[in-house]
Design an enzyme around this catalytic site. Structure first.
Site, mmCIF file in Angstrom:
data_model
loop_
_atom_site.group_PDB
_atom_site.id
_atom_site.type_symbol
_atom_site.label_atom_id
_atom_site.label_comp_id
_atom_site.label_asym_id
_atom_site.label_seq_id
_atom_site.Cartn_x
_atom_site.Cartn_y
_atom_site.Cartn_z
ATOM 1 N N HIS A 1 0.849 -1.072 -0.092
ATOM 2 C CA HIS A 1 0.163 -0.002 0.108
ATOM 3 C C HIS A 1 0.905 1.084 0.107
ATOM 4 O O HIS A 1 2.065 1.136 0.105
ATOM 5 C CB HIS A 1 -0.991 -0.083 1.309
ATOM 6 C CG HIS A 1 -0.304 -0.024 2.622
ATOM 7 N ND1 HIS A 1 0.010 0.997 3.312
ATOM 8 C CD2 HIS A 1 -0.081 -1.285 3.347
ATOM 9 C CE1 HIS A 1 0.724 0.806 4.370
ATOM 10 N NE2 HIS A 1 0.749 -0.630 4.495
ATOM 11 N N CYS B 1 2.914 -3.346 6.387
ATOM 12 C CA CYS B 1 3.341 -4.251 5.752
ATOM 13 C C CYS B 1 4.472 -3.878 4.606
ATOM 14 O O CYS B 1 5.556 -3.525 5.077
ATOM 15 C CB CYS B 1 2.227 -4.919 4.882
ATOM 16 S SG CYS B 1 1.016 -5.919 6.014
#
Length: 232
Positions: free
Chosen positions: A180, A196
């Site tokens: 993202h 992440c």
């Protein structure tokens, strides 16, 4: 006793000395000019046409080796669209062809070191909501308003998912592993405390636009200490 020849010689010497005294001093050499950081590529300018601001990346905030760039494909046997993430190198490759790949610098959160293997790019979202999992709320109760049950956090500035998100599934099950946006330029190429795989918003938009639904996303194993909780 001075004769005419002596007087002439003395006068000539005085004239030479006077001329010498009138010469300007030799200026000192200027200090060497220190080169500034190279200008950022145009694709890191502010983006127009998005529902929320995507500001320009400041000059000098990213090392050139972390800029988005086309490179020789290290995985020529992989089909176009394959994404390979190397958490330890903080690099993501998108396979363009057998010869070339697009390489992006990323920042890696603790959860970016905790999962490896081959996943499926199940879906992508523009300006996604952030649904904070219960495991994170247990550590940070102040995030309870953004839980799944409460509908998550609205998209836009301040949402840590950024401009785009890619969701990875394995055998039909959500891995809770995300690629993202909303990376800070200063954290690019480094390990960060949570999350992440984060990309600059300009880069994750570029990846989103060329990503292929159902493509393999290969996350290489990390040699760093692992965490068991996924954040987003």
């Amino acid at each position: 006793m001075l004769n005419r020849r002596t007087l002439l010689a003395a006068g000539g010497a005085a004239a030479v000395a006077a001329c010498a005294r009138q010469l300007p001093p030799v200026p000192a050499a200027p200090p060497p000019v220190q080169p500034g950081p190279p200008p950022m590529p145009a694709f890191y300018d502010a983006l127009q046409g998005e529902p929320f601001p995507v500001p320009a990346i400041p000059r000098g905030s990213i090392e050139p080796e972390l800029w988005r760039q086309e490179v020789a494909n290290p995985w020529p046997d992989r089909p176009r669209g394959t994404i390979i993430v190397d958490p330890d190198a903080a690099m993501l490759h998108f396979v363009e062809s057998a010869e070339t790949a697009t390489r992006y610098g990323v920042s890696v959160g603790a959860e970016g070191f905790s999962w490896s293997g081959t996943a499926r790019l199940q879906f992508q979202r523009k300006w996604p909501r952030w649904n904070v999992p219960d495991s994170m709320i247990a550590r940070k109760p102040e995030l309870e308003p953004y839980s799944v049950a409460n509908g998550g956090m609205d998209p836009g500035p301040g949402n840590p998912m950024g401009a785009r998100a890619l969701y990875l599934f394995q055998d039909g099950v959500d891995t809770l592993y995300r690629i993202h946006g909303d990376a800070s330029p200063r954290e690019l190429g480094k390990a960060v405390s949570s999350g992440c795989i984060r990309m600059l918003n300009q880069d994750v938009i570029h990846l989103y636009d060329r990503s292929i639904h159902g493509a393999d996303v290969i996350v290489l194993s990390s040699m760093r200490p692992q965490s068991t909780d996924a954040v987003y």
